[in-house]
Design a protein around this motif. Structure first.
Motif, PDB file in Angstrom:
ATOM      1  N   ASP A  85      73.227  52.086 -11.026  1.00 22.49           N
ATOM      2  CA  ASP A  85      72.747  50.735 -10.779  1.00 22.49           C
ATOM      3  C   ASP A  85      72.261  50.618  -9.340  1.00 22.49           C
ATOM      4  O   ASP A  85      72.954  51.053  -8.406  1.00 22.49           O
ATOM      5  CB  ASP A  85      73.878  49.730 -11.039  1.00 22.49           C
ATOM      6  CG  ASP A  85      73.428  48.300 -10.810  1.00 22.49           C
ATOM      7  OD1 ASP A  85      72.266  47.998 -11.080  1.00 22.49           O
ATOM      8  OD2 ASP A  85      74.260  47.488 -10.359  1.00 22.49           O
ATOM      9  N   PHE A  86      71.060  50.050  -9.172  1.00 18.14           N
ATOM     10  CA  PHE A  86      70.507  49.783  -7.844  1.00 18.14           C
ATOM     11  C   PHE A  86      70.194  48.294  -7.801  1.00 18.14           C
ATOM     12  O   PHE A  86      69.270  47.826  -8.474  1.00 18.14           O
ATOM     13  CB  PHE A  86      69.245  50.618  -7.611  1.00 18.14           C
ATOM     14  CG  PHE A  86      68.799  50.663  -6.173  1.00 18.14           C
ATOM     15  CD1 PHE A  86      69.289  51.630  -5.311  1.00 18.14           C
ATOM     16  CD2 PHE A  86      67.895  49.743  -5.678  1.00 18.14           C
ATOM     17  CE1 PHE A  86      68.888  51.680  -3.988  1.00 18.14           C
ATOM     18  CE2 PHE A  86      67.483  49.777  -4.348  1.00 18.14           C
ATOM     19  CZ  PHE A  86      67.980  50.748  -3.500  1.00 18.14           C
ATOM     20  N   THR A  87      70.953  47.512  -7.015  1.00 16.93           N
ATOM     21  CA  THR A  87      70.873  46.053  -7.064  1.00 16.93           C
ATOM     22  C   THR A  87      70.824  45.453  -5.658  1.00 16.93           C
ATOM     23  O   THR A  87      71.532  45.920  -4.753  1.00 16.93           O
ATOM     24  CB  THR A  87      72.090  45.477  -7.820  1.00 16.93           C
ATOM     25  OG1 THR A  87      72.161  46.063  -9.122  1.00 16.93           O
ATOM     26  CG2 THR A  87      71.974  43.966  -7.962  1.00 16.93           C
ATOM     27  N   ASP A  88      69.979  44.412  -5.504  1.00 18.27           N
ATOM     28  CA  ASP A  88      69.916  43.628  -4.261  1.00 18.27           C
ATOM     29  C   ASP A  88      69.697  44.510  -3.038  1.00 18.27           C
ATOM     30  O   ASP A  88      70.343  44.344  -2.000  1.00 18.27           O
ATOM     31  CB  ASP A  88      71.199  42.809  -4.072  1.00 18.27           C
ATOM     32  CG  ASP A  88      71.429  41.807  -5.196  1.00 18.27           C
ATOM     33  OD1 ASP A  88      70.421  41.265  -5.697  1.00 18.27           O
ATOM     34  OD2 ASP A  88      72.591  41.581  -5.576  1.00 18.27           O
ATOM     35  N   SER A  89      68.776  45.455  -3.156  1.00 12.64           N
ATOM     36  CA  SER A  89      68.519  46.381  -2.051  1.00 12.64           C
ATOM     37  C   SER A  89      67.014  46.586  -1.869  1.00 12.64           C
ATOM     38  O   SER A  89      66.232  46.399  -2.795  1.00 12.64           O
ATOM     39  CB  SER A  89      69.193  47.729  -2.315  1.00 12.64           C
ATOM     40  OG  SER A  89      70.591  47.592  -2.460  1.00 12.64           O
ATOM     41  N   GLY A  90      66.625  46.985  -0.670  1.00 11.36           N
ATOM     42  CA  GLY A  90      65.240  47.323  -0.400  1.00 11.36           C
ATOM     43  C   GLY A  90      64.298  46.144  -0.289  1.00 11.36           C
ATOM     44  O   GLY A  90      63.077  46.341  -0.178  1.00 11.36           O
ATOM     45  N   ASN A  91      64.797  44.923  -0.308  1.00 13.70           N
ATOM     46  CA  ASN A  91      63.930  43.768  -0.154  1.00 13.70           C
ATOM     47  C   ASN A  91      63.413  43.680   1.290  1.00 13.70           C
ATOM     48  O   ASN A  91      64.139  43.976   2.234  1.00 13.70           O
ATOM     49  CB  ASN A  91      64.681  42.492  -0.523  1.00 13.70           C
ATOM     50  CG  ASN A  91      65.066  42.455  -2.001  1.00 13.70           C
ATOM     51  OD1 ASN A  91      64.234  42.666  -2.877  1.00 13.70           O
ATOM     52  ND2 ASN A  91      66.340  42.205  -2.278  1.00 13.70           N
ATOM     53  N   PHE A  92      62.141  43.317   1.442  1.00 13.15           N
ATOM     54  CA  PHE A  92      61.465  43.236   2.736  1.00 13.15           C
ATOM     55  C   PHE A  92      61.392  44.604   3.421  1.00 13.15           C
ATOM     56  O   PHE A  92      61.370  44.699   4.647  1.00 13.15           O
ATOM     57  CB  PHE A  92      62.153  42.205   3.643  1.00 13.15           C
ATOM     58  CG  PHE A  92      62.122  40.807   3.103  1.00 13.15           C
ATOM     59  CD1 PHE A  92      61.001  40.008   3.259  1.00 13.15           C
ATOM     60  CD2 PHE A  92      63.214  40.297   2.407  1.00 13.15           C
ATOM     61  CE1 PHE A  92      60.975  38.723   2.741  1.00 13.15           C
ATOM     62  CE2 PHE A  92      63.202  39.013   1.884  1.00 13.15           C
ATOM     63  CZ  PHE A  92      62.061  38.213   2.054  1.00 13.15           C
ATOM     64  N   LEU A  93      61.377  45.652   2.623  1.00  8.21           N
ATOM     65  CA  LEU A  93      61.244  47.008   3.151  1.00  8.21           C
ATOM     66  C   LEU A  93      59.923  47.176   3.893  1.00  8.21           C
ATOM     67  O   LEU A  93      58.892  46.656   3.466  1.00  8.21           O
ATOM     68  CB  LEU A  93      61.310  48.012   2.000  1.00  8.21           C
ATOM     69  CG  LEU A  93      60.835  49.434   2.306  1.00  8.21           C
ATOM     70  CD1 LEU A  93      61.905  50.176   3.085  1.00  8.21           C
ATOM     71  CD2 LEU A  93      60.495  50.179   1.025  1.00  8.21           C
ATOM     72  N   ARG A  94      59.940  47.933   4.999  1.00  7.64           N
ATOM     73  CA  ARG A  94      58.733  48.338   5.705  1.00  7.64           C
ATOM     74  C   ARG A  94      58.839  49.829   6.000  1.00  7.64           C
ATOM     75  O   ARG A  94      59.667  50.239   6.808  1.00  7.64           O
ATOM     76  CB  ARG A  94      58.565  47.554   7.020  1.00  7.64           C
ATOM     77  CG  ARG A  94      58.364  46.058   6.853  1.00  7.64           C
ATOM     78  CD  ARG A  94      57.024  45.747   6.175  1.00  7.64           C
ATOM     79  NE  ARG A  94      56.783  44.311   6.103  1.00  7.64           N
ATOM     80  CZ  ARG A  94      57.151  43.553   5.078  1.00  7.64           C
ATOM     81  NH1 ARG A  94      57.808  44.097   4.062  1.00  7.64           N
ATOM     82  NH2 ARG A  94      56.876  42.258   5.064  1.00  7.64           N
ATOM     83  N   GLY A  95      58.034  50.643   5.319  1.00 12.49           N
ATOM     84  CA  GLY A  95      58.056  52.063   5.609  1.00 12.49           C
ATOM     85  C   GLY A  95      58.117  52.911   4.355  1.00 12.49           C
ATOM     86  O   GLY A  95      57.602  52.540   3.309  1.00 12.49           O
TER      87      GLY A  95
END
Length: 262
Positions: A85-95
């Motif tokens: 499970d991959f949850t609530d992560s990587g939001n507003f990522l730059r790169g």
């Protein structure tokens, strides 16, 4: 038994001299010239990945060779649920972000990114992209005894992001997953510029070359991608597998040139 993964990516800056690791506040897809920095390139979707090159005539060459090999392996799994499970992560990522997640046995996963840029200063520029991948899966034996359910999921993640994202998820056994992004950039090229690209994708072995035995009821599998990648800009490669003995390859090759006067 032979189990190996040999990813290789080469970055070639054919220039008189170069330095890297520069950031720019300018809008995406901009070229900035300054006496101190030389040429600064920023690409939409790759914030923070830039190249500075100073050369009379430049060639950009990207070579990627990736081999995944799983031969003669023996796995026995009894019972048990498999879940990633991959949850609530990587939001507003730059790169640039690469993720490999697995909850099974003898899985091979790789994310490969290669970027090369060179300035031709209005002369003859050559942009070359060469991608070669091989996935070998043969002579393997898998026995499942009363297997449980398997599930992979990505939820509420990577929204409002910008960049290059690669995710491999598997809740199974003996799977091969490979994602490749190769970008070649020729700047200020003349009218005789040449762009060349080649991709060779190979797979060795078929379902008849591997053995899978099920003892007990068939297990259920579920893949979920929900509420994710909204307003995302760039390149996203997603591979989700809940079964066994699968091979997945995703390859993106991009050649970009900008014209300039000699």
């Amino acid at each position: 038994m032979r189990a190996a993964i040999l990813p290789f990516a080469s970055f070639v800056f054919m220039a008189a001299g170069w330095t890297g690791a520069a950031l720019a506040a300018d809008p995406p897809n901009t070229l900035v010239m300054s006496p101190d920095a030389g040429l600064l390139l920023t690409m939409s979707g790759v914030d923070g990945v830039s190249a500075i090159a100073n050369t009379p005539i430049g060639d950009a060459e990207v070579n990627v060779d990736a081999v995944q090999s799983l031969v003669g392996a023996v796995v026995t799994q009894q019972g048990g649920d498999l879940s990633i499970d991959f949850t609530d992560s990587g939001n507003f990522l730059r790169g640039v972000l690469s993720i490999n997640q697995e909850a099974g046995n003898m899985n091979q996963q790789a994310n490969i990114r290669a970027i090369a840029a060179a300035d031709a200063v209005g002369g003859v520029g050559l942009v070359t992209i060469d991608i070669n991948t091989v996935q070998e899966l043969r002579g393997n034996t898998l026995t499942l005894i009363d297997p449980g359910a398997s599930e992979v999921s990505i939820q509420n993640s990577f929204n409002n992001g910008t960049g290059i994202v690669g995710i491999n998820q598997t809740a199974g056994n003996m799977n091969q997953q490979l994602t490749v992004v190769a970008i070649g950039i020729g700047l200020n090229v003349g009218p005789d510029a040449i762009q060349m690209g080649d991709a060779q994708l190979g797979q060795i072995g078929t379902s008849q070359d591997n053995s899978k035995t099920l003892q007990g009821p068939e297990a259920t599998g579920n893949n979920t991608l929900a509420d994710s990648f909204n307003d995302f800009t760039g390149i996203a490669q997603i591979s989700q597998v809940t079964g066994d003995l699968n091979r997945v390859t995703q390859v993106i090759g991009v050649s970009v040139t900008t014209m300039g006067a000699p």
